[in-house]
Write a protein that holds these residues in place. Sequence first.
Motif, PDB file in Angstrom:
ATOM      1  N   LEU A  20       0.834  -1.198   0.000  1.00 12.90           N
ATOM      2  CA  LEU A  20       0.000   0.000   0.000  1.00 12.90           C
ATOM      3  C   LEU A  20       0.873   1.254   0.000  1.00 12.90           C
ATOM      4  O   LEU A  20       2.051   1.203   0.374  1.00 12.90           O
ATOM      5  CB  LEU A  20      -0.904   0.002   1.228  1.00 12.90           C
ATOM      6  N   PRO A  21       0.303   2.391  -0.386  1.00 13.41           N
ATOM      7  CA  PRO A  21       1.056   3.648  -0.294  1.00 13.41           C
ATOM      8  C   PRO A  21       1.476   3.914   1.153  1.00 13.41           C
ATOM      9  O   PRO A  21       0.888   3.362   2.095  1.00 13.41           O
ATOM     10  CB  PRO A  21       0.045   4.702  -0.766  1.00 13.41           C
ATOM     11  N   PRO A  22       2.474   4.764   1.343  1.00 13.42           N
ATOM     12  CA  PRO A  22       2.953   5.050   2.704  1.00 13.42           C
ATOM     13  C   PRO A  22       1.822   5.476   3.641  1.00 13.42           C
ATOM     14  O   PRO A  22       0.928   6.232   3.258  1.00 13.42           O
ATOM     15  CB  PRO A  22       3.937   6.207   2.487  1.00 13.42           C
ATOM     16  N   ALA A  23       1.864   4.933   4.858  1.00 14.18           N
ATOM     17  CA  ALA A  23       0.935   5.272   5.943  1.00 14.18           C
ATOM     18  C   ALA A  23      -0.505   4.854   5.670  1.00 14.18           C
ATOM     19  O   ALA A  23      -1.430   5.387   6.264  1.00 14.18           O
ATOM     20  CB  ALA A  23       1.019   6.756   6.294  1.00 14.18           C
ATOM     21  N   GLU A  24      -0.705   3.892   4.755  1.00 10.02           N
ATOM     22  CA  GLU A  24      -2.023   3.289   4.561  1.00 10.02           C
ATOM     23  C   GLU A  24      -1.941   1.843   5.001  1.00 10.02           C
ATOM     24  O   GLU A  24      -0.921   1.176   4.836  1.00 10.02           O
ATOM     25  CB  GLU A  24      -2.477   3.390   3.112  1.00 10.02           C
ATOM     26  N   TYR A  25      -3.057   1.360   5.568  1.00  6.37           N
ATOM     27  CA  TYR A  25      -3.094   0.032   6.166  1.00  6.37           C
ATOM     28  C   TYR A  25      -4.381  -0.666   5.767  1.00  6.37           C
ATOM     29  O   TYR A  25      -5.391  -0.018   5.490  1.00  6.37           O
ATOM     30  CB  TYR A  25      -3.015   0.142   7.695  1.00  6.37           C
ATOM     31  N   TYR A  26      -4.330  -2.002   5.788  1.00  6.21           N
ATOM     32  CA  TYR A  26      -5.489  -2.805   5.422  1.00  6.21           C
ATOM     33  C   TYR A  26      -5.664  -3.909   6.451  1.00  6.21           C
ATOM     34  O   TYR A  26      -4.690  -4.466   6.956  1.00  6.21           O
ATOM     35  CB  TYR A  26      -5.283  -3.435   4.038  1.00  6.21           C
ATOM     36  N   GLY A  27      -6.919  -4.232   6.739  1.00  5.77           N
ATOM     37  CA  GLY A  27      -7.182  -5.351   7.633  1.00  5.77           C
ATOM     38  C   GLY A  27      -8.578  -5.897   7.461  1.00  5.77           C
ATOM     39  O   GLY A  27      -9.524  -5.141   7.213  1.00  5.77           O
ATOM     40  N   ASP A  28      -8.705  -7.224   7.553  1.00  2.52           N
ATOM     41  CA  ASP A  28     -10.000  -7.899   7.631  1.00  2.52           C
ATOM     42  C   ASP A  28     -10.236  -8.147   9.110  1.00  2.52           C
ATOM     43  O   ASP A  28      -9.552  -8.973   9.723  1.00  2.52           O
ATOM     44  CB  ASP A  28      -9.968  -9.234   6.883  1.00  2.52           C
ATOM     45  N   LEU A  29     -11.174  -7.419   9.699  1.00  3.47           N
ATOM     46  CA  LEU A  29     -11.353  -7.454  11.146  1.00  3.47           C
ATOM     47  C   LEU A  29     -12.816  -7.657  11.512  1.00  3.47           C
ATOM     48  O   LEU A  29     -13.715  -7.173  10.811  1.00  3.47           O
ATOM     49  CB  LEU A  29     -10.849  -6.147  11.765  1.00  3.47           C
ATOM     50  N   ASN A  30     -13.038  -8.317  12.603  1.00  3.18           N
ATOM     51  CA  ASN A  30     -14.391  -8.555  13.097  1.00  3.18           C
ATOM     52  C   ASN A  30     -14.737  -7.472  14.119  1.00  3.18           C
ATOM     53  O   ASN A  30     -14.814  -7.742  15.323  1.00  3.18           O
ATOM     54  CB  ASN A  30     -14.484  -9.958  13.704  1.00  3.18           C
ATOM     55  N   MET A  31     -14.912  -6.247  13.617  1.00  2.00           N
ATOM     56  CA  MET A  31     -15.242  -5.111  14.489  1.00  2.00           C
ATOM     57  C   MET A  31     -15.872  -4.002  13.663  1.00  2.00           C
ATOM     58  O   MET A  31     -15.916  -4.078  12.445  1.00  2.00           O
ATOM     59  CB  MET A  31     -13.996  -4.628  15.244  1.00  2.00           C
ATOM     60  N   THR A  32     -16.315  -2.980  14.344  1.00  5.62           N
ATOM     61  CA  THR A  32     -16.937  -1.828  13.683  1.00  5.62           C
ATOM     62  C   THR A  32     -15.876  -0.798  13.315  1.00  5.62           C
ATOM     63  O   THR A  32     -14.740  -0.854  13.793  1.00  5.62           O
ATOM     64  CB  THR A  32     -17.961  -1.155  14.612  1.00  5.62           C
ATOM     65  N   ARG A  33     -16.278   0.167  12.480  1.00  6.03           N
ATOM     66  CA  ARG A  33     -15.368   1.274  12.154  1.00  6.03           C
ATOM     67  C   ARG A  33     -14.945   2.003  13.415  1.00  6.03           C
ATOM     68  O   ARG A  33     -13.782   2.389  13.564  1.00  6.03           O
ATOM     69  CB  ARG A  33     -16.039   2.264  11.189  1.00  6.03           C
ATOM     70  N   ALA A  34     -15.885   2.207  14.327  1.00  3.08           N
ATOM     71  CA  ALA A  34     -15.559   2.904  15.580  1.00  3.08           C
ATOM     72  C   ALA A  34     -14.530   2.118  16.384  1.00  3.08           C
ATOM     73  O   ALA A  34     -13.620   2.713  16.980  1.00  3.08           O
ATOM     74  CB  ALA A  34     -16.822   3.131  16.406  1.00  3.08           C
ATOM     75  N   ASP A  35     -14.654   0.789  16.404  1.00  2.00           N
ATOM     76  CA  ASP A  35     -13.664  -0.041  17.106  1.00  2.00           C
ATOM     77  C   ASP A  35     -12.293   0.083  16.457  1.00  2.00           C
ATOM     78  O   ASP A  35     -11.271   0.184  17.144  1.00  2.00           O
ATOM     79  CB  ASP A  35     -14.079  -1.518  17.092  1.00  2.00           C
ATOM     80  N   VAL A  36     -12.275   0.056  15.116  1.00  2.00           N
ATOM     81  CA  VAL A  36     -11.001   0.192  14.400  1.00  2.00           C
ATOM     82  C   VAL A  36     -10.393   1.554  14.691  1.00  2.00           C
ATOM     83  O   VAL A  36      -9.196   1.665  14.989  1.00  2.00           O
ATOM     84  CB  VAL A  36     -11.188  -0.023  12.885  1.00  2.00           C
TER      85      VAL A  36
END
Length: 94
Positions: free
Chosen positions: A44-60
Amino acid sequence: MARFIVRVELHNANWNEYQLLHAAMTLHGLGRQITSSDGVRYDLPPAEYYGDLNMTRADVLARVKIAAGSVKPAYSVLVTESIASDWFNLPISQ
């Protein structure tokens, strides 16, 4: 499980501080690569991240704030929940 793309800007940060951020984000389940439908991993471009997570946007967001705040007191964060992503010209991960 939801897909998230996160952008973090550490204000007035240096390269070493971003290295610390990368490590902190990994501990929270967010990496610097994304995988295509055919299994190829891309950086990914610098300072961008990706994840498949079992949570809400607020949790992330809460987790990312912990990670970023552990490195620098001043930062900005954008959390996006994604159904699908397309990209162009990202480098293949080594």
